[in-house]
Design a protein around this motif. Structure first.
Motif, short mmCIF file in Angstrom:
data_model
loop_
_atom_site.label_atom_id
_atom_site.label_comp_id
_atom_site.label_asym_id
_atom_site.label_seq_id
_atom_site.Cartn_x
_atom_site.Cartn_y
_atom_site.Cartn_z
N PHE A 82 0.91 -1.32 0.07
CA PHE A 82 -0.07 0.01 0.08
C PHE A 82 1.00 1.12 -0.04
CE2 PHE A 82 -2.44 -3.21 2.46
CZ PHE A 82 -3.59 -3.51 1.47
N HIS A 86 0.00 6.34 -3.88
CA HIS A 86 -0.71 5.54 -4.38
C HIS A 86 -2.00 6.48 -5.21
CE1 HIS A 86 -3.71 2.57 -5.68
NE2 HIS A 86 -4.67 3.02 -5.23
N LYS A 89 -0.27 9.08 -8.04
CA LYS A 89 0.35 8.83 -9.13
C LYS A 89 -0.24 9.09 -10.49
CE LYS A 89 3.01 4.71 -7.20
NZ LYS A 89 3.14 3.53 -7.26
N PHE A 105 -8.71 2.67 -1.92
CA PHE A 105 -7.40 2.17 -2.26
C PHE A 105 -7.48 1.59 -3.84
CE2 PHE A 105 -4.17 -1.05 -3.35
CZ PHE A 105 -2.79 -0.18 -3.15
N TYR A 108 -8.62 3.23 -7.67
CA TYR A 108 -7.22 3.90 -8.36
C TYR A 108 -6.65 2.89 -9.07
CZ TYR A 108 -8.12 8.72 -6.88
OH TYR A 108 -8.44 10.03 -6.39
N SER A 110 -3.75 1.46 -9.84
CA SER A 110 -2.07 1.39 -10.01
C SER A 110 -1.79 0.42 -8.72
CB SER A 110 -1.67 2.50 -9.88
OG SER A 110 -2.01 3.48 -8.75
N ASP A 111 -0.70 0.11 -8.55
CA ASP A 111 -0.13 -0.82 -7.56
C ASP A 111 -0.83 -2.08 -7.31
OD1 ASP A 111 1.83 1.45 -7.05
OD2 ASP A 111 0.18 2.57 -6.15
N PRO A 389 -4.61 2.72 4.47
CA PRO A 389 -4.48 2.94 2.83
C PRO A 389 -6.23 3.10 2.50
CG PRO A 389 -4.45 0.36 3.50
CD PRO A 389 -4.61 1.26 4.87
#
Length: 499
Positions: A82, A86, A89, A105, A108, A110-111, A389
């Motif tokens: 996390f 985040h 980005k 979280f 989005y 990404s990650d 997160p």
């Protein structure tokens, strides 16, 4: 294969490539399709992946979102699941949510890698038994208006393939309240994946409650695609209620108590043999039960929320104090540095983040992921910092474990296993969502010789059904609880631990 390169060289090169690339390369030619799908190549690729210490594994993360009523799976980074940045980005990303709703979280892109589980549980979410070599073993309950059974599947999310396993075939009458434990592991010698199922039958009469009914121990083998019954461990072992299993060093591990049960005693144990905490194990290859000692301090301490876990390749123990609502609530983390040697238990650190610390969800490289009544928090034990997160879910649905990609199941035909599972799944039809209580926690009573007879008796002589009052869901954690109604915050709010 190639007119310019020896076949052995091509095979060696392909075995070093990631799973996603190999799945794509099967379209190159019929020869490559056949090669990549062979058992020998799958094994070679798996062995190379296991010996690769440079690339870290993923973290497989699951949670059930109560607002969307959806079970969500994702791959997260083992290094930093996390990240702090985040939400920043992708500044041009337009979140579909209205501006007044808090961002999460997973809103989005990404990650993380979102995974699509091919089947929906008839309950709110699947019970994840364990992960081994890229295979996720999951089971589902049958609806409560049918004789009790489980529907197991093996799922390899990295190749988008899953197979139903045959039903164990022991359909328990509704007059019994089955308490069961499940484990999943791999035997490299026989190259076989096995599921172990331990069931204790808690009936509604005094006879069955006192353990006169034997426990049922069943083993499923992927190679034979069949279940069989083996002798049980006896009545001395009482696996801790709501205990998860951990597979390491060729054995499945549960937290348990050991001692002679005395049904005339108020505390259910005889004075001559007081109970103590142990780690109860089942060797996947030998199919034999054993026990291991916990740290001395925790042998006879029962006011703890304790669980077994895995940190890297080390067996771990995570005990917590009983009063979770106290400001001093904490868990401690211990590892067994030398497997099987009780003297090698070593305490690593404490986890202190204040009251309502419900359970430890999993471990990343430098972080511990914990559940605080439906709110997921990340805790750095070295810096003594925690971060949020922005993930809230049903408390009992949080699951996290390390995951390596593999080609396992690529050579298994879909219909080969599914045909044998049809009988158990056809009766479900389009299953409605049923909130059914699975009691994860059982006392081991007499087992062994009576198991086969018990199976026949259960299938032929069902008892009168009795309705169970109240409702609850299956639990994967040490302590159940409803999700918090707190508003999630955008980004991650860090706070220093107060010493």
């Amino acid at each position: 294969m190639s007119d310019y390169m020896p076949t052995e060289v091509v095979v060696d090169i392909l075995s070093r490539l990631p799973v996603k690339t190999l799945i794509r390369f099967r379209c190159v030619s019929k020869t490559w399709f056949s090669l990549i799908s062979t058992h020998d190549f799958i094994t070679m690729h798996l062995n190379r992946t296991l010996s690769n210490t440079k690339d870290p594994p993923y973290l497989l993360f699951r949670h059930f979102n109560e607002e969307t009523e959806k079970e969500n799976f994702a791959f997260l980074s083992y290094e930093d699941p996390f990240p702090d940045d985040h939400f920043s980005k992708h500044p041009n990303f337009v979140n579909p949510k209205p501006y007044w709703q808090p961002y999460e979280f997973f809103d989005y892109p990404s990650d993380f890698i979102e995974l699509d589980c091919p089947y929906k549980s008839s309950n709110e979410f699947w019970l994840i038994v364990g992960i081994s070599n890229g295979l996720v073993c999951m089971v589902d309950d049958t609806p409560s208006n049918t004789p009790y059974d489980i529907v197991p599947i093996l799922w390899n999310p990295s190749i988008h393939k899953s197979v139903f396993l045959p039903s164990p075939g022991v359909r328990l009458p509704s007059s019994y309240e089955p308490m069961e434990y499940l484990g999943f592991g791999y035997d490299p010698i026989t190259d076989d994946y096995k599921v172990v199922r331990l069931v204790y039958l808690h009936g509604w009469d005094e006879r069955s409650f006192q353990g006169e009914e034997p426990s049922v121990v069943q083993i499923y083998s992927l190679r034979s695609n069949a279940w069989r019954t083996i002798p049980g461990p006896g009545h001395r072992y009482i696996i801790k209620e709501q205990s998860l299993s951990v597979f390491v060093n060729g054995s499945v591990h549960w937290l348990a108590h050991v001692g002679n049960v005395d049904t005339d005693s108020e505390d259910d144990y005889s004075d001559d043999d007081p109970p103590c905490n142990v780690i109860f194990t089942f060797n996947i290859r030998d199919e034999v039960f054993h026990k291991m000692d916990v740290p001395k301090y925790y042998e006879d301490t029962f006011d703890l929320n304790m669980m077994v876990a895995l940190i890297g390749d080390k067996l771990a123990l995570v005990p917590g104090n009983f009063n979770l609502w106290s400001s001093k609530a904490c868990y401690s983390v211990w590892v067994m540095k030398e497997y099987g040697l009780a003297e090698s238990w070593t305490k690593l650190y404490n986890i202190r983040i204040g009251p309502d610390l419900e359970n430890v969800v999993g471990f990343a490289k430098n972080e511990v992921i914990v559940n605080k009544y439906g709110t997921l928090l990340s805790y750095n034990p070295r810096k003594r910092e925690r971060s949020d997160p922005g993930i809230e879910a049903l408390s009992t649905s949080f699951y996290m474990d390390t995951y390596i990609e593999s080609l396992v199941l690529l050579n298994v035909e879909d219909d080969a296993l599914r045909k044998q599972a049809k009988a158990s799944t056809a009766s479900k039809g389009i299953r409605a969502k049923v909130k059914r209580k699975r009691k994860v926690g059982v006392s081991f009573k007499q087992a062994g010789k009576g198991s086969a007879g018990l199976m026949q008796k259960l299938m032929l002589k069902p008892r009168k059904s009795r309705k169970i009052e109240g409702s609850a869901t299956r639990t994967h954690t040490l302590q159940t609880g409803e999700s918090s109604s707190k508003q999630m915050k955008k980004g991650k709010n860090k706070t220093k631990e107060v010493a």
